[in-house]
Write an enzyme that holds these catalytic residues in place. Structure first.
Site, PDB file in Angstrom:
ATOM      1  N   LYS A 217       8.612   2.456  11.705  1.00 13.88           N
ATOM      2  CA  LYS A 217       8.850   2.910  13.091  1.00 13.88           C
ATOM      3  C   LYS A 217       9.549   1.851  13.936  1.00 13.88           C
ATOM      4  O   LYS A 217      10.363   2.161  14.788  1.00 13.88           O
ATOM      5  CB  LYS A 217       7.545   3.350  13.763  1.00 13.88           C
ATOM      6  CG  LYS A 217       6.475   2.273  13.929  1.00 13.88           C
ATOM      7  CD  LYS A 217       5.500   2.315  12.793  1.00 13.88           C
ATOM      8  CE  LYS A 217       4.374   1.319  12.947  1.00 13.88           C
ATOM      9  NZ  LYS A 217       3.467   1.356  11.772  1.00 13.88           N
TER      10      LYS A 217
ATOM     11  N   GLY B  25       1.735   8.689  10.105  1.00 15.67           N
ATOM     12  CA  GLY B  25       1.214   8.438   8.767  1.00 15.67           C
ATOM     13  C   GLY B  25       1.376   9.657   7.883  1.00 15.67           C
ATOM     14  O   GLY B  25       2.479  10.057   7.545  1.00 15.67           O
TER      15      GLY B  25
ATOM     16  N   ALA C  59       7.694  -9.645  -9.987  1.00 13.08           N
ATOM     17  CA  ALA C  59       8.146  -8.563 -10.864  1.00 13.08           C
ATOM     18  C   ALA C  59       7.402  -8.619 -12.196  1.00 13.08           C
ATOM     19  O   ALA C  59       7.905  -9.136 -13.201  1.00 13.08           O
ATOM     20  CB  ALA C  59       9.652  -8.663 -11.079  1.00 13.08           C
TER      21      ALA C  59
ATOM     22  N   GLU D 253      -4.069  -5.838  11.424  1.00 13.09           N
ATOM     23  CA  GLU D 253      -3.474  -7.071  10.914  1.00 13.09           C
ATOM     24  C   GLU D 253      -4.238  -8.283  11.451  1.00 13.09           C
ATOM     25  O   GLU D 253      -5.041  -8.179  12.389  1.00 13.09           O
ATOM     26  CB  GLU D 253      -2.015  -7.158  11.362  1.00 13.09           C
ATOM     27  CG  GLU D 253      -1.140  -6.002  10.908  1.00 13.09           C
ATOM     28  CD  GLU D 253      -0.854  -6.032   9.423  1.00 13.09           C
ATOM     29  OE1 GLU D 253      -1.036  -7.105   8.803  1.00 13.09           O
ATOM     30  OE2 GLU D 253      -0.456  -4.985   8.869  1.00 13.09           O
TER      31      GLU D 253
ATOM     32  N   GLY E 170      -2.549   4.828   5.349  1.00 12.28           N
ATOM     33  CA  GLY E 170      -2.927   4.857   3.943  1.00 12.28           C
ATOM     34  C   GLY E 170      -1.742   5.119   3.039  1.00 12.28           C
ATOM     35  O   GLY E 170      -0.751   5.743   3.445  1.00 12.28           O
TER      36      GLY E 170
ATOM     37  N   LYS F  33       6.321   4.740  18.448  1.00 21.37           N
ATOM     38  CA  LYS F  33       6.262   6.098  17.909  1.00 21.37           C
ATOM     39  C   LYS F  33       6.590   7.148  18.969  1.00 21.37           C
ATOM     40  O   LYS F  33       7.186   8.179  18.654  1.00 21.37           O
ATOM     41  CB  LYS F  33       4.872   6.339  17.311  1.00 21.37           C
ATOM     42  CG  LYS F  33       4.610   5.485  16.077  1.00 21.37           C
ATOM     43  CD  LYS F  33       3.177   5.592  15.606  1.00 21.37           C
ATOM     44  CE  LYS F  33       2.927   4.714  14.393  1.00 21.37           C
ATOM     45  NZ  LYS F  33       1.512   4.722  13.958  1.00 21.37           N
TER      46      LYS F  33
ATOM     47  N   GLY G 245      -8.666  -3.656   6.380  1.00 26.86           N
ATOM     48  CA  GLY G 245      -7.224  -3.579   6.204  1.00 26.86           C
ATOM     49  C   GLY G 245      -6.522  -2.659   7.178  1.00 26.86           C
ATOM     50  O   GLY G 245      -5.311  -2.426   7.054  1.00 26.86           O
TER      51      GLY G 245
ATOM     52  N   THR H 151       0.823  -1.213   0.000  1.00 24.80           N
ATOM     53  CA  THR H 151       0.000   0.000   0.000  1.00 24.80           C
ATOM     54  C   THR H 151       0.852   1.257   0.000  1.00 24.80           C
ATOM     55  O   THR H 151       0.650   2.172  -0.816  1.00 24.80           O
ATOM     56  CB  THR H 151      -0.925   0.011   1.229  1.00 24.80           C
ATOM     57  OG1 THR H 151      -1.758  -1.153   1.185  1.00 24.80           O
ATOM     58  CG2 THR H 151      -1.793   1.252   1.243  1.00 24.80           C
TER      59      THR H 151
END
Length: 367
Positions: free
Chosen positions: A87, A116, A37, A172, A284, A187, A169, A10
């Site tokens: 992080k 983010g 690939a 996890e 995101g 963080k 999403g 993402t």
């Protein structure tokens, strides 16, 4: 500046797409797993990136400690600038990466590792150069904020809120790092290091997540006009730093109470400019990618590091931080005004009788 990307999930895909249109940037090869690939710009051999003299910078979006850390060291050894959104890696190995970057004359930046899409670490580093930061506090995990928002505004149970976050999403399959506050703790380590010029240890920071918050806790808070948020906080306490992560109760008038969905909100408290807050999307591809791209542009302008030449190892001491706390043990609620050290010690004691005991802090008026 030609920029290669490690990973095409993402965030990696978002970074690559943004590089295609960024002024002064050239999108380089993207590292993907063997057999993945499928586009001409993708490669599966990392040596094709680290050994390419035309690649000036490497962006890492893989996550985790390995192979991200070894890739970062290889990039810097090759004299390439290294930018990451990771992080966990920066909290564990930031000092080593920064030292190698200085040795090689390369850049090491990590704005997207905290917040983010919120340009928080970048501004924190700038603020620390011109003022004395006294505290850093905020909502640093979009997953838990989404879940608490769903529980409080829509009446979902903890289990249903977690399932919904996973289906979207945001969480996890193993949500432990988010819901137990471990992600927020990493963080706040980065934030405290930059704010105070120190190096604190992640394992020294007490951490309480949201997994014990029940519908009854939510209802009680609503009756009192309060909203739960998972807050990570660090403040200078003499020569030590007080740092912790726990659910915090805010009045409806507080900006934190209105930070919905996966939003993040982080506040600096400084001796001269006072209180300054940053808010925005906490997750995101494009929000996080925007912070990565900001780092790339800063590198092109000559910025090389957030870190000072050396950060002083510093202990975590919670004894000087006084707050009002809410406890729930064996179905009974009670409050207590005490130090953070006493509160976390009491919580651990209560958990011996009630594994699902609750600890929450009442936000202070100045927050």
């Amino acid at each position: 500046m030609k920029v290669a990307v490690l990973g095409y999930g993402t965030v990696g895909a978002g970074v690559y797409q943004m590089l295609l249109d960024a002024p002064g940037m050239e999108a380089g090869p993207v590292l993907v797993r063997p057999g993945k690939a499928v586009e001409s710009f993708m490669v599966s051999d990392a040596a094709l990136i680290f050994g390419d003299p035309t690649v000036d910078a490497v962006v890492e979006t893989l996550g985790g400690l390995d192979p991200a850390y070894s890739y970062g060291m290889r990039a810097l050894e090759a004299g390439k600038h290294f930018i990451t959104a990771n992080k966990a890696m920066v909290a564990a190995h930031g000092l080593e990466l920064a030292a190698l970057a200085r040795e090689k004359g390369a850049a090491f930046l990590f704005s997207a590792a905290c917040g983010g899409g919120v340009p928080f670490l970048h501004n924190l580093a700038l603020s620390a150069e011109t003022d004395r930061i006294e505290a850093v506090s905020g909502i640093l995990n979009g997953t838990t904020n989404y879940m608490l928002d769903a529980m409080q505004r829509r009446g979902l149970s903890y289990a249903d809120a977690l399932r919904e976050a996973q289906s979207l999403g945001y969480a996890e399959a193993d949500p432990t790092a988010d819901v137990e506050g471990l992600d927020a703790r990493r963080k706040i380590v980065l934030s405290a290091d930059l704010a105070f010029g120190v190096n604190i240890r992640e394992e020294d920071i007490p951490c309480v997540g949201i997994s014990s918050i029940t519908a009854g806790d939510i209802a009680k808070a609503k009756d009192e006009g309060l909203t739960y948020k998972l807050i990570a906080r660090a403040e200078k306490n003499g020569r030590a730093v007080a740092a912790f992560v726990c659910p915090t109760l805010f009045p409806s008038s507080a900006p934190e109470a209105h930070t919905d969905g996966t939003g993040n909100l982080v506040t600096l408290f400084a001796s001269r400019f006072g209180k300054q807050s940053f808010s925005g999307a906490g997750a995101g591809g494009y929000p996080t990618g925007s912070n990565v791209l900001r780092d790339c542009l800063d590198v092109a302008d000559g910025c090389r590091s957030f870190y000072a030449d050396s950060f002083t190892p510093c202990s975590v001491n919670l004894s000087g931080t006084q707050c009002k706390w809410l406890f729930r043990c064996m179905g009974e609620y009670f409050t207590r005004e005490c130090s953070a050290r006493e509160a976390f010690d009491a919580y651990e004691s209560y958990r011996k009788d009630d594994p699902h005991a609750l600890l929450a802090r009442y936000a202070a008026e100045e927050e």
